[in-house]
Design an enzyme around this catalytic site. Structure first.
Site, PDB file in Angstrom:
ATOM      1  N   GLU A  69      -1.189   1.014  -4.576  1.00 13.26           N
ATOM      2  CA  GLU A  69       0.185   0.920  -5.062  1.00 13.26           C
ATOM      3  C   GLU A  69       0.274   1.220  -6.559  1.00 13.26           C
ATOM      4  O   GLU A  69       1.252   1.814  -7.029  1.00 13.26           O
ATOM      5  CB  GLU A  69       0.764  -0.461  -4.767  1.00 13.26           C
ATOM      6  N   PRO A 275     -17.263   2.773  -0.712  1.00  8.61           N
ATOM      7  CA  PRO A 275     -16.668   1.639   0.004  1.00  8.61           C
ATOM      8  C   PRO A 275     -15.316   1.255  -0.586  1.00  8.61           C
ATOM      9  O   PRO A 275     -15.101   1.373  -1.797  1.00  8.61           O
ATOM     10  CB  PRO A 275     -17.692   0.516  -0.195  1.00  8.61           C
ATOM     11  N   ARG A 276     -14.425   0.792   0.266  1.00  7.12           N
ATOM     12  CA  ARG A 276     -13.065   0.462  -0.164  1.00  7.12           C
ATOM     13  C   ARG A 276     -13.035  -0.729  -1.113  1.00  7.12           C
ATOM     14  O   ARG A 276     -12.306  -0.733  -2.092  1.00  7.12           O
ATOM     15  CB  ARG A 276     -12.219   0.157   1.078  1.00  7.12           C
ATOM     16  N   GLY A 320     -11.394   3.341  -9.152  1.00 12.05           N
ATOM     17  CA  GLY A 320     -10.479   4.263  -9.806  1.00 12.05           C
ATOM     18  C   GLY A 320     -10.983   5.679  -9.977  1.00 12.05           C
ATOM     19  O   GLY A 320     -10.275   6.511 -10.540  1.00 12.05           O
ATOM     20  N   ASN A 345      -5.255   6.554   2.853  1.00 18.03           N
ATOM     21  CA  ASN A 345      -4.398   7.681   2.467  1.00 18.03           C
ATOM     22  C   ASN A 345      -5.138   9.026   2.473  1.00 18.03           C
ATOM     23  O   ASN A 345      -5.995   9.267   1.623  1.00 18.03           O
ATOM     24  CB  ASN A 345      -3.837   7.396   1.070  1.00 18.03           C
ATOM     25  N   PRO A 346      -4.783   9.941   3.392  1.00 22.73           N
ATOM     26  CA  PRO A 346      -5.450  11.251   3.425  1.00 22.73           C
ATOM     27  C   PRO A 346      -4.910  12.234   2.394  1.00 22.73           C
ATOM     28  O   PRO A 346      -5.412  13.353   2.276  1.00 22.73           O
ATOM     29  CB  PRO A 346      -5.136  11.758   4.849  1.00 22.73           C
ATOM     30  N   LEU A 347      -3.878  11.824   1.646  1.00 20.91           N
ATOM     31  CA  LEU A 347      -3.283  12.736   0.669  1.00 20.91           C
ATOM     32  C   LEU A 347      -4.165  12.938  -0.550  1.00 20.91           C
ATOM     33  O   LEU A 347      -4.064  13.962  -1.234  1.00 20.91           O
ATOM     34  CB  LEU A 347      -1.923  12.206   0.222  1.00 20.91           C
ATOM     35  N   GLU A 348      -5.011  11.945  -0.858  1.00 17.81           N
ATOM     36  CA  GLU A 348      -5.840  12.057  -2.061  1.00 17.81           C
ATOM     37  C   GLU A 348      -6.720  13.305  -2.026  1.00 17.81           C
ATOM     38  O   GLU A 348      -6.749  14.067  -2.997  1.00 17.81           O
ATOM     39  CB  GLU A 348      -6.656  10.783  -2.256  1.00 17.81           C
TER      40      GLU A 348
END
Length: 431
Positions: A69, A275-276, A320, A345-348
């Protein structure tokens, strides 16, 4: 049910939870530094010193839960500040990682932790921040926060709003409790027409809902990030970098199991594994150590950068940097999707024209993935055939999947402008 009655019942339940859960709270307080960080702000609002240093009013308070976000609202903060230089902007987050990134992006002096939804915590935060408008990213709706806004005549905008498959049944089941608070929202900008329909179905007044698009289509990861230049400089020209981002528990093991066959067929392949959650960095390092695969981690490598050996794995144990590093990928796998977590998110990676793969569990980004599928701009991979499917993507030199993804990304931009206009209207400014 009347809002005041619902709020009394809600606050009683919160207080009961606080009392009954006090042993656990105390245990976490004494054993976890991560838990202690920001706890004072969460309970009693930002400090007086912080409040005294805030920019002048009118003041817009933007809340972003975590890293995703914070990245999404970055463009919104920039555009608001550009169009309204006399308006002060402050940013709150819920998570520690989100707070760290927000301070880096916007400055420590205007970032703080979002209050816990206890009446006294919310009141203290509002007294210190004194917002002219509150902007919530996605679906962070808290009864006491919304009630305080109504009492203080603070308009509330929800941008990038969405209702996931997982949360929709819960909202509908508890509609009688939620509707009084949803009616307190001033304007809600949904990501998609389907999100707009769901928001109206759960109780947001129809006249306050518009489709504003997805802010994440406007996020441009910086190509000049130092880590991109550094890692790019040591990757051999023939290296095929497979970036596996935002992975969750269970996915690293699947990727490691698939890796030997991939390397056998593509000897010059290197995997970047991200990793997330930072708390899992050490666990994933242990998994890599036990795998007997040659690997290194970013925190150790950065002190003496060296070329990454073919067939090795690079563990990105930082926050980041992933979004920018997708630019170096030959293929990108977006995690949280081989396990039942709803995907990420696949947009990255799409913004860089990189061929994107995701698992079958992408419910949290259903509309985005479907849009990419319709344009032949993403591949769905499955755990039983993970090695074959990722290998096929790495070997398919003629694929236009990445170019298609980049076109979709560019065509969907514009949500930041819509959100900015909505906030300007809340403040009574000309659009």
């Amino acid at each position: 049910m009347h809002q005041s009655i619902v709020r009394i019942l809600y606050n009683f339940a919160l207080l009961l939870l606080l009392v009954l859960g006090s042993p656990w709270w105390l245990f976490r307080l004494f054993t976890s530094e991560r838990f202690r960080e920001g706890l004072r702000e969460r309970f009693s609002g930002p400090s007086a010193a912080f409040a005294n240093g805030l920019p002048a009013r009118p003041r817009v308070w933007i809340h972003a839960v975590s890293v995703g976000e914070v990245l999404a609202i970055s463009g919104l903060v920039r555009e608001l500040q550009s169009r309204l230089p006399d308006v002060g902007i402050v940013v709150s987050t819920t998570t520690r990682t989100g707070q760290k990134l927000a301070r880096e992006r916007f400055g420590r002096e205007r970032c703080f932790y979002f209050p816990l939804d206890f009446p006294w915590s919310v009141r203290a935060a509002f007294d210190r921040v004194q917002p002219s408008a509150l902007v919530l990213a996605e679906s962070e709706l808290w009864p006491n926060v919304l009630s305080r806004c109504a009492k203080s005549n603070v308009p509330v905008a929800v941008v990038n709003a969405r209702v996931s498959d997982r949360s929709l049944p819960r909202y509908l089941k508890l509609g009688m409790l939620w509707r009084p608070f949803l009616k307190l929202l001033t304007v809600v900008q949904a990501q998609t027409p389907e999100d707009a329909r769901r928001l109206i179905a759960i109780g947001v007044p129809e006249e306050r809902v518009t489709v504003g698009g997805n802010l994440k289509f406007d996020v441009r990861a910086p190509l000049d990030a130092p880590i991109v230049e550094l890692l790019g400089s040591v990757l051999r020209g023939s290296t095929k970098l497979l970036v596996c981002g935002s992975t969750l528990d269970g996915e690293e093991a699947l990727l490691l199991a698939a890796w030997p066959r991939i390397v056998n067929a593509v000897p010059n392949a290197v995997m970047l594994l991200a990793p997330r959650h930072p708390k899992r960095f050490e666990k994933v390092a242990e998994l890599l150590q036990a795998s007997r695969t040659q690997w290194t981690k970013r925190s150790a490598w950065i002190s003496s950068p060296a070329p990454l050996p073919a067939g090795s794995i690079f563990l990105l144990d930082s926050i980041g940097e992933l979004a920018s590093l997708y630019a170096l990928a030959a293929v990108a796998f977006v995690g949280g999707s081989l396990v039942r977590a709803g995907g990420h998110n696949p947009l990255e990676p799409a913004q860089f024209g990189v061929p994107v793969a995701t698992g079958p569990h992408y419910e949290n980004f259903r509309e985005i993935v479907q849009l990419l599928l319709d344009q032949d701009a993403i591949r769905i991979v499955h755990s039983p055939r993970l090695d074959q499917e990722l290998l096929a993507m790495l070997q398919d030199e003629a694929s236009t999947c990445g170019q298609n993804a980049q076109r979709v990304f560019a065509a969907q931009a514009g949500a930041t402008g819509h959100a900015t206009d909505a906030i300007l209207k809340l403040l009574g400014k000309d659009v």
